[in-house]
Write an enzyme that holds these catalytic residues in place. Structure first.
Site, short mmCIF file in Angstrom:
data_model
loop_
_atom_site.label_atom_id
_atom_site.label_comp_id
_atom_site.label_asym_id
_atom_site.label_seq_id
_atom_site.Cartn_x
_atom_site.Cartn_y
_atom_site.Cartn_z
N HIS A 199 53.01 40.13 124.93
CA HIS A 199 52.89 38.77 125.45
C HIS A 199 52.73 38.76 126.97
CE1 HIS A 199 57.42 38.83 125.79
NE2 HIS A 199 57.16 38.12 126.87
N ASP A 206 54.95 43.08 119.48
CA ASP A 206 55.03 42.70 120.89
C ASP A 206 55.04 43.90 121.82
OD1 ASP A 206 57.19 40.52 122.90
OD2 ASP A 206 55.05 40.94 122.97
N SER A 253 60.41 40.55 130.77
CA SER A 253 59.63 40.94 129.59
C SER A 253 58.83 42.20 129.84
CB SER A 253 58.64 39.84 129.22
OG SER A 253 59.32 38.76 128.68
#
Lengths: 423, 779
Positions: B52, B83, B167
């Site tokens: 992402h 992911d 992230s």
């Protein structure tokens, strides 16, 4: 091994694991069949990829010796930590307090520290706040969060329980700290803490935040580590200790009890506050999030702004009033990229920031900057990107005059600019 | 003691300094637009991040390292289902890199360091570091909007601080191995700000997909083409087949509806949820051993895992202008609506295909060259035989090199590579997933179409690893003494919480909440057993509810232990925030210290809570839905208190992390007076005679002006106490006085003969005076 089969369609499969050879014959086989293949046992290395069976000792965070050390460090700093309480409704300035002007108080109705709901808080609290003694003659530093407006009466309670009336001197909106002064009786010297040199700080060292915001007689502690250095354009140390209104204005200390900085709410989007929120409230939305900031008190900058605050000056971020872009930028390339990314031909334009626009009447206009100028040095330091410019300007406040080196029409010029406050 | 703490601190600082150069701040082409993080795994610049992150930044961008410089990066491969993404940095001869550890070795309580770029604070690209512990393992966080994208099926739950910007960044053990990639966190009413729960993709899952990522594919995840469910109540439930595709590999191997699943890929299957989580960690195309029970007989087969397709959302047709081909005097054609395919830069629709053969070949050459140069930590001796002869060839003699993808060899993940060699012909080789020091695992000559002659057998399960050891011996019993509670919620109030077992006879305490009003209240024990619960007593002063459950509970907390908890002492909080743990899954553990013990005013939004007495304030985040009622313990596992209901402090206005102390709970349960609670020891009948102090306030300026004393009646109690004109009243009887109205109200509430303290400001001093009010009308 099949790789080009489209999803959902089984027809295109060429072969699958095990399909060639009867599977049952391979059960339990620890090695490949066939000539020329290597057995796995022989080539499996003893390196990091081997599935080791013994669990290597993994250190834990929960150092059982730490609590006693934390308590001892809190004891060391305790005499310098003070409880600050404010009284009186906003809108009525205490005429005896220096620095209070009618313009400070836009009208009231609520407590001195709770003008409007702030980020993340439904209704701000009404408890005491924390401060730190920084000189034996009675200067106390705290967070501007507790002084977004000038309260009428400020009282300080020292560690030994004695109470004094305090006056608010200057406020530093660039760092989120402000200075109070109490009149210390003759012969009494206040306990001043030891400061850590910011150059000695290390990411990963223990950091302890202290505060009296819950109303406790002894400061409450929160323990974690230093997460980063030179954050918010070089102004603050970052920690994942829990920083919140419970300890804003209080010290962040190391395990020896020395002060790393003052806990304050900060945010990289500092500057003109959004409508409805007072400047200085930015960053409180990150309370207890593991991203907290402490502003160091040691260092060359600290001495300068301490003097200004003592004189009752409010420090605001300084701005130049220009739109700039990096001179070495090309599509997809940024200055600061490694040498391998620079095109082979030397760039004729010097590294710096090109002035695209000058705001009329701004500090830059008064300094004589023109569109097309290339700023190659600001206050003696190179600034080739907006981030670098902001880091250099973070050392200065509105009202400071700094030199600029500018290239115009092939010639180098020396200008000086007096920064103005951001509105 | 300080010396030990200093040296442990120094070791941690050294580990951070050693690994932080490998941590990447990942941006798109414009760093000012924000981004995420990543970690380098090889000196030639290969780094792992979240899918992402690259989905937001694009297929290329800039990466900042702690040396302060930006390096360009290009996308290599993506795994939208899990992911993950691999990118390649350029611009340096040798990049610093980190190595993957074994995420199966992690246990709750282990220390971890999360590194990344929360809130894009790293202006100089030095990542932020946060210390915490593993809160839980094998956690399930479902895909976006119920899809099979961004599924964290086997996540490591941590309480190190994970915020937007973390992230893609690495999760390290305290000895510097990457055991996860951080990518998700639980957020609630506070918005996108960490509240103590973060989730990382485990390194063993990353190793599984590394081959497919390096092959520049869009990875696909496995499916068994069958669904399973739990049959029977916990803890003795079985996982049985609920639905089965007739064309599936399982069906063709003989599995039937209703058969009981025993293990997959060597992992014993206990619940359907666990199976679902395990499958998300496996790539499509692998063959794994499945063991099941059919008609009383145990059967096993090698099952080829099919691919789970991604659903690409359709895009409505967009009007399109045709380019003008006629002279300018003619009007351009009207817009013609045409259905356009959804932009699919990451190849969701064609997942599995090699997207960039040229890049693939370059990566294959680099991998092979590194493996043959024996740049591992220990150079492998050349083996005798044909493989040895193959190994002795220089890398340049190999041609047609291609990374085929992920494979499972010797019970573990491998990178499969194919190619040709002048003397030996076509071959397929399998390397381990250590990108910095790749080692050959197996090799096989191949036929003309590239099919390997010998295929590594799908390994039977390796020897079972020893049970994972918890860093603290007390943790397993903590998890048995704390329970999950389920009831009904109302509006914003959730219907789940935690509870603590306090006796062997089925006594459970939990925090007050609307769920306790549910007649169908249930308690879930550690092994998954669900029992009904009945409310026995409530305490408003402690905001605590005492439940009874109809089972014996040999694991319980001893309320009379009451360990001495001092500020700075470590605490562990055990509970079920956000209902992360379901059924028999273990509760979450978070660590912190005691901040203080104090009486504190609490409120829930704007309403004051009637809580009385001291609470233990802690800096472990427990102010989350589902955590109240949980256990707060010391490192020996003794109960310090029970986590209180979610509330804010009246003093700070912030969510407060606190627990009701064990001694107060003990007093409540045994019917004794609770320390610090209620009007204990106040003798006699309240005196209702009107009281006066002799204070005259300056009221001409209005009710909201500061409470200045205008006059003091001579001989009055105030005069006797020393109050004077122009004094400013600050507090009366401990209550803050902000203005005249406050002062009038406080003075009206005083009692005859009861001495109170009045705080005043006189000039530059603060004075404390004692005033004893007299009856009005009497001298």
């Amino acid at each position: 091994m099949i790789r080009n089969r489209s999803s959902g369609c089984r027809a295109g499969r060429r072969w699958r694991w095990g399909a060639k050879l009867p599977y049952r014959g391979l059960i339990g086989a620890a090695c490949l069949l066939g000539i020329g293949s290597l057995t796995l046992a022989q080539t499996a290395p003893a390196g990091p990829s081997a599935r080791g069976l013994a669990r290597p000792e993994i250190p834990s965070m929960l150092d059982s010796d730490l609590p006693a050390v934390v308590r001892a460090a809190a004891q060391v700093i305790r005499p310098s930590v003070v409880t600050i309480e404010t009284f009186g409704d906003i809108g009525f300035a205490d005429p005896t307090a220096p620095g209070n002007t009618p313009g400070n108080a836009p009208g009231g109705g609520r407590g001195p520290r709770s003008p409007q709901p702030m980020l993340g808080l439904a209704e701000p609290g009404a408890g005491p706040c924390t401060g730190l003694i920084i000189s034996p003659d009675g200067y106390i530093i705290t967070s501007t969060y507790n002084f977004l407006r000038r309260p009428q009466v400020i009282t300080i309670t020292l560690a030994d329980g004695t109470q004094y009336v305090a006056h608010l001197l200057g406020r530093d909106d660039t760092r989120g700290v402000c200075l109070l002064k109490i009149n210390v009786p003759a012969g009494r010297e206040l306990a001043v803490p030891t400061l850590v040199d910011p150059a000695d700080l290390k990411v990963g060292q223990w950091a302890i935040a202290l505060g009296v915001g819950y109303g406790t007689a002894t400061p409450a502690v929160s323990v974690r580590i230093i997460s980063g250095l030179k954050r918010i354009f070089g102004r603050a140390v970052q920690t994942d200790a829990r920083i919140s209104p419970a300890n804003y204005g209080g010290p962040l200390i190391d395990i020896e009890g020395r002060v790393i900085g003052i806990c304050v709410p900060l945010s990289p989007q500092a500057g003109p506050a959004p409508p409805g929120m007072l400047a200085g409230a930015a960053g409180v939305g990150w309370y207890d999030s593991g991203v907290g900031f402490a502003v160091p008190l040691a260092g060359a900058d600290a001495a300068r702004w301490f003097d200004k605050l003592k004189a009752g000056q409010d420090l605001r971020p300084g701005r130049m009033g220009v739109l700039v872009s990096p001179s070495a930028a090309e599509p997809g390339e940024m200055p600061g990229a490694g040498p391998a990314t620079r095109p082979a031909s030397a760039h004729p334009v010097p590294a710096g920031l090109i002035i695209r626009q000058v705001q009329p009447g701004s500090a830059a206009a008064k300094a004589g900057l023109q569109p097309g100028d290339i700023m190659t040095a600001v206050a003696g330091r190179p600034a080739a990107s907006l981030a670098e410019l902001k880091t250099v300007l973070a050392h200065y406040v509105a009202g400071d005059t700094i030199p600029l080196t500018v290239r115009r029409g092939g010639k180098n010029l020396s200008l000086s600019i007096t920064l103005e406050p951001a509105e | 003691m300080l010396a030990e703490v200093r040296s442990a601190q120094a070791r941690r600082i050294a580990v951070i300094r050693q690994v932080i150069p490998a941590v990447v701040c990942v941006f798109g082409p414009n760093p000012a637009a924000g981004g995420g993080a990543g970690v380098l795994l090889s000196p030639d610049g290969l780094a792992v991040t979240n899918f992402h992150v690259v989905a937001a930044t694009g297929e290329h961008g800039l990466a900042g390292l702690s040396d302060g410089r930006l390096y360009p990066w290009k996308l290599v491969g993506v795994d939208p289902g899990g992911d993950l993404a691999v990118i390649q940095l350029t611009g340096r001869d040798a990049f610093p890199y980190a190595s993957l550890g074994d995420s199966d070795r992690l246990a709750p309580g282990d220390g971890v360091l999360a590194m990344g770029n929360p809130f894009a604070l790293a202006e100089d690209y030095t990542p932020s570091v946060s210390l915490g512990i593993v809160s839980g393992v094998h956690r399930y966080q479902g895909g976006e909007g119920g899809s099979n994208l961004l599924v964290y099926g086997d996540a490591i739950q941590v309480d190190s601080s994970i915020n937007p910007g973390n992230s893609g960044g690495p999760l390290f053990t305290l000895d510097g191995k990457v055991v996860g990639i951080n990518g998700r966190a639980s957020f609630a009413e506070r918005g996108r700000v960490n509240v103590g729960l973060g989730y990382a993709i485990p390194s063993n899952q990353i190793a599984n997909f590394l081959g497919d990522l390096l092959a520049t594919r869009t990875c696909r995840h496995a499916t068994l083409d069958a669904t399973f469910r739990d049959q029977g109540p916990a803890p003795r439930s079985r996982v049985i087949c609920d639905a089965l595709d007739r064309e599936s590999a399982l069906a063709r191997a003989g599995l039937q509806l209703g058969d009981r699943l025993i293990s997959v890929a060597g992992v014993p299957i206990r619940t359907a949820n666990q199976l679902a989580g395990l499958i998300t960690t496996l790539p499509a195309g692998w063959t794994v051993e499945v063991v099941w029970e059919s008609g009383g007989r145990q059967r096993r087969a090698a099952i080829a895992l099919d691919a789970l397709p991604y659903k690409v959302p359709p895009r409505p047709p967009v009007p399109r202008m045709r380019p003008a081909t006629r002279p300018a005097t003619q009007p351009a054609t009207a817009p013609v609506p045409a259905a356009r395919p959804y932009p699919d830069p990451f190849g969701l629709a064609t997942a599995g295909v090699i997207r960039n053969p040229a890049l693939n070949q370059r990566l294959a050459q680099a991998l092979l060259a590194r493996a043959l140069s024996g740049s591992g930590a220990a150079a492998e001796p050349v083996q005798s035989g044909a493989a040895g002869a193959w190994l002795a060839q220089p890398a340049a003699t190999f041609s047609h090199l291609r990374i085929e993808g992920s494979a499972r060899v010797a019970g573990g993940p491998a990178i499969e590579l194919s190619g040709r060699q002048p003397q030996r012909g076509p071959f397929v080789a399998w390397f381990d997933t250590d990108l910095a020091h790749p080692h050959l695992l197996a090799y096989s000559p191949a036929d003309a179409s590239g099919r390997p002659r010998d295929v590594p057998a799908p390994q039977a399960a390796p020897a079972p690893a020893p049970a994972v050891a918890y860093p603290l011996a007390a943790i397993p019993s903590l998890l048995r003494r704390t329970v999950k509670i389920r009831g009904a919620g109302i509006g914003a109030e959730v219907g789940y919480a935690s509870g603590i077992i306090i006796s062997p006879d089925g006594d459970v305490l939990t925090a007050a909440g609307v769920y306790t009003a549910d007649p169908n209240l249930k308690v879930v024990l550690a092994d998954g057993t669900v029992v009904p619960a009945m409310v026995w007593r409530r305490s408003d002063a402690l905001q605590t509810v005492w439940l009874k459950i109809p089972v014996k509970t040999p694991d319980y907390f001893n309320l009379s232990a009451q360990p001495r908890g001092r500020p700075g002492d470590w605490v562990l909080a055990v509970g079920n925030p956000f209902q992360v743990a379901q059924g028999p899954e273990p509760l979450s553990i978070t660590a912190g210290v005691i901040c203080a013990r104090a009486a504190i005013g609490l409120r829930k939004r704007l309403q004051d809570l009637p809580l009385e007495g001291d609470v233990l304030l802690v800096d472990a985040i427990v102010a989350n839905p589902g955590a109240p009622g949980g256990a707060l313990v010391d490192l020996q596992g003794d109960l310090l208190g029970m986590v209180g209901k979610v509330a804010e402090s009246r003093a700070t206005g912030t969510r407060i992390n606190y627990a009701i102390p064990a001694d107060a709970l003990d007093a409540f349960v045994h019917g004794r007076p609770i320390p610090g609670v209620g009007d204990q020891g106040r003798p006699g009948v309240p005196d209702v005679r009107p009281a006066q102090t002799g204070i005259r306030l300056f009221t001409l300026a209005g009710n909201r002006t500061p409470a200045f004393v205008d006059a003091v009646v001579p001989g009055s109690p105030a005069a006797q106490a020393g109050l004077a004109k122009d004094d400013l009243l600050l507090a009366i009887a401990g209550r803050e006085v902000r203005h005249v109205a406050d002062a009038q109200k406080a003075l009206a509430g005083l009692s005859v003969g009861r001495t109170v303290t009045i705080l005043v400001k006189r000039g530059n001093s603060v004075l404390t005076l004692s005033v004893t009010p007299r009856e009005k009308g009497r001298p």
